[in-house]
Design a protein around this motif. Structure first.
Motif, short mmCIF file in Angstrom:
data_model
loop_
_atom_site.label_atom_id
_atom_site.label_comp_id
_atom_site.label_asym_id
_atom_site.label_seq_id
_atom_site.Cartn_x
_atom_site.Cartn_y
_atom_site.Cartn_z
N ALA A 50 -29.58 3.44 34.90
CA ALA A 50 -30.84 3.38 35.64
C ALA A 50 -31.41 4.78 35.89
O ALA A 50 -32.63 4.95 36.00
CB ALA A 50 -30.64 2.64 36.96
N ALA A 51 -30.53 5.76 35.98
CA ALA A 51 -30.96 7.13 36.30
C ALA A 51 -31.23 7.97 35.05
O ALA A 51 -31.43 9.19 35.15
CB ALA A 51 -29.89 7.81 37.14
N THR A 52 -31.27 7.35 33.87
CA THR A 52 -31.43 8.09 32.62
C THR A 52 -32.69 8.94 32.61
O THR A 52 -33.79 8.45 32.86
CB THR A 52 -31.46 7.11 31.42
OG1 THR A 52 -30.23 6.41 31.36
CG2 THR A 52 -31.68 7.86 30.12
N TRP A 53 -32.50 10.24 32.31
CA TRP A 53 -33.62 11.15 32.12
C TRP A 53 -33.91 11.39 30.64
O TRP A 53 -35.05 11.51 30.22
CB TRP A 53 -33.30 12.51 32.77
CG TRP A 53 -33.57 12.56 34.23
CD1 TRP A 53 -32.76 12.10 35.24
CD2 TRP A 53 -34.72 13.10 34.88
NE1 TRP A 53 -33.33 12.32 36.46
CE2 TRP A 53 -34.54 12.94 36.28
CE3 TRP A 53 -35.90 13.71 34.42
CZ2 TRP A 53 -35.49 13.36 37.21
CZ3 TRP A 53 -36.83 14.14 35.35
CH2 TRP A 53 -36.63 13.96 36.73
N GLY A 54 -32.84 11.54 29.88
CA GLY A 54 -32.99 11.85 28.47
C GLY A 54 -31.81 11.35 27.68
O GLY A 54 -30.89 10.72 28.21
N MET A 55 -31.84 11.63 26.38
CA MET A 55 -30.83 11.10 25.48
C MET A 55 -30.46 12.14 24.44
O MET A 55 -31.32 12.89 23.96
CB MET A 55 -31.40 9.85 24.80
CG MET A 55 -30.43 9.07 23.96
SD MET A 55 -31.23 7.59 23.26
CE MET A 55 -31.68 6.70 24.76
N VAL A 56 -29.18 12.17 24.09
CA VAL A 56 -28.69 13.01 23.00
C VAL A 56 -28.04 12.08 21.98
O VAL A 56 -27.01 11.47 22.26
CB VAL A 56 -27.68 14.06 23.48
CG1 VAL A 56 -27.23 14.94 22.30
CG2 VAL A 56 -28.26 14.92 24.59
N GLN A 57 -28.66 11.96 20.81
CA GLN A 57 -28.12 11.10 19.76
C GLN A 57 -27.30 11.96 18.80
O GLN A 57 -27.76 12.99 18.33
CB GLN A 57 -29.24 10.40 19.01
CG GLN A 57 -28.77 9.35 18.03
CD GLN A 57 -29.93 8.64 17.36
OE1 GLN A 57 -30.37 9.04 16.27
NE2 GLN A 57 -30.43 7.61 18.00
#
Length: 288
Positions: free
Chosen positions: A122-129
């Motif tokens: 729920a607190a996701t700011w960004g993503m690293v794939q």
């Protein structure tokens, strides 16, 4: 950094009998707006929890000070210390990745999430794939490198690791098994076992990461026993012993046969093998 750029390629070397699919990737959902610097994740001579290796932007200045600055939107390349394994890291904002936590947390996939996983998602700011560009022919060192990089980034961002092929979301401490079934690898780190609500149908998700058909067992009376059986077969496959239709597979005290799935519509054309009992026996009696 220039040497790292030269390594940006994907190869599928022949090694121990299995290889890594280019479709195998992990994503770290960061609950912090600021990501760690490359030197906080990978460094040739670790000093405080980093992983041995190299990490740098794909496109950037030759100024090494960038390695001490937080990672930002864009591509990075990570290499193991021996440079046999190379990973590509794509840093994205949440909206850019098309990820909306609210409807996702209401989805069927999220039903089994722990409260801590739900809070972090729920607190996701960004993503690293994180994807493979090249891998060690021995395979297992490459898999370890992927897990260690994903875990380190998740630890530094209070994040969650998403494993889309396995349809699971893990906290950093859940990614690597301790103790492992064998020191070099553990099938539970890469392959998930799914059990249908009635418990009689059990199948794998994750063998496709290794260019290998998924496995299924039907008609079981003890799903937990069938789950362990499938994981033991997956362990054999990751040791470099792939299975094809028509093969006989030793599972505990039983010899099962591998045949093509009778549920092609469920799998939408993906390769799947069903493990079948010996003639005159059934799975319910083999896995009571």
């Amino acid at each position: 950094m220039d040497n790292l750029k030269k390594l940006l390629r994907f190869s599928a070397p022949k090694g121990i009998g299995i290889s890594i699919s280019k479709d195998y990737y992990l994503s770290v959902l960061s609950s912090k707006p600021v990501l760690p610097a490359p030197d906080e994740v990978l460094i040739p001579k670790p000093t405080s929890g980093q992983i041995p290796g190299f990490l740098a932007p794909v496109i950037g200045s030759k100024d090494k000070s960038v390695l001490a600055q937080p990672m930002v939107r864009g591509q990075y390349v990570a290499a193991s210390l021996d440079q046999k394994t190379v990973l590509k890291l794509m840093v994205m904002q949440r909206d850019e990745a098309g990820f909306d936590p609210e409807p996702f947390l209401r989805s069927k996939v999220a039903e089994s999430f722990s409260e801590e996983v739900r809070l972090r998602v729920a607190a996701t700011w960004g993503m690293v794939q994180i994807t493979f560009e090249a891998f060690d022919p021995a395979v297992h060192p490459a898999l370890d490198f992927l897990l260690l990089v994903a875990r380190r980034i998740a630890e530094r961002t209070e994040g969650v690791i998403a494993d889309p092929i396995c349809q699971r979301y893990l906290l950093p401490e859940q990614l690597i098994q301790r103790p492992r079934w064998t020191p070099a690898y553990d099938s539970r780190e890469h392959i998930a076992i799914k059990i249908e609500p009635d418990g009689g149908y059990v199948y794998t998700l994750g063998l496709l990461k290794f260019h290998h058909p998924e496995l299924e067992i039907s008609g079981v009376s003890n799903p937990a026993s069938a789950e362990q059986a499938l994981l033991s077969v997956c362990q054999q496959i990751l040791a470099g012993n792939p299975i094809a239709a028509g093969d006989r597979v030793k599972v505990g005290d039983h010899m099962l046969s591998a045949g093509h799935t009778t549920r092609p519509s469920k799998w939408d054309g993906l390769p799947v093998l069903e493990l079948l009992p010996p003639p005159g026996q059934n799975m319910a009696s083999l896995f009571p």
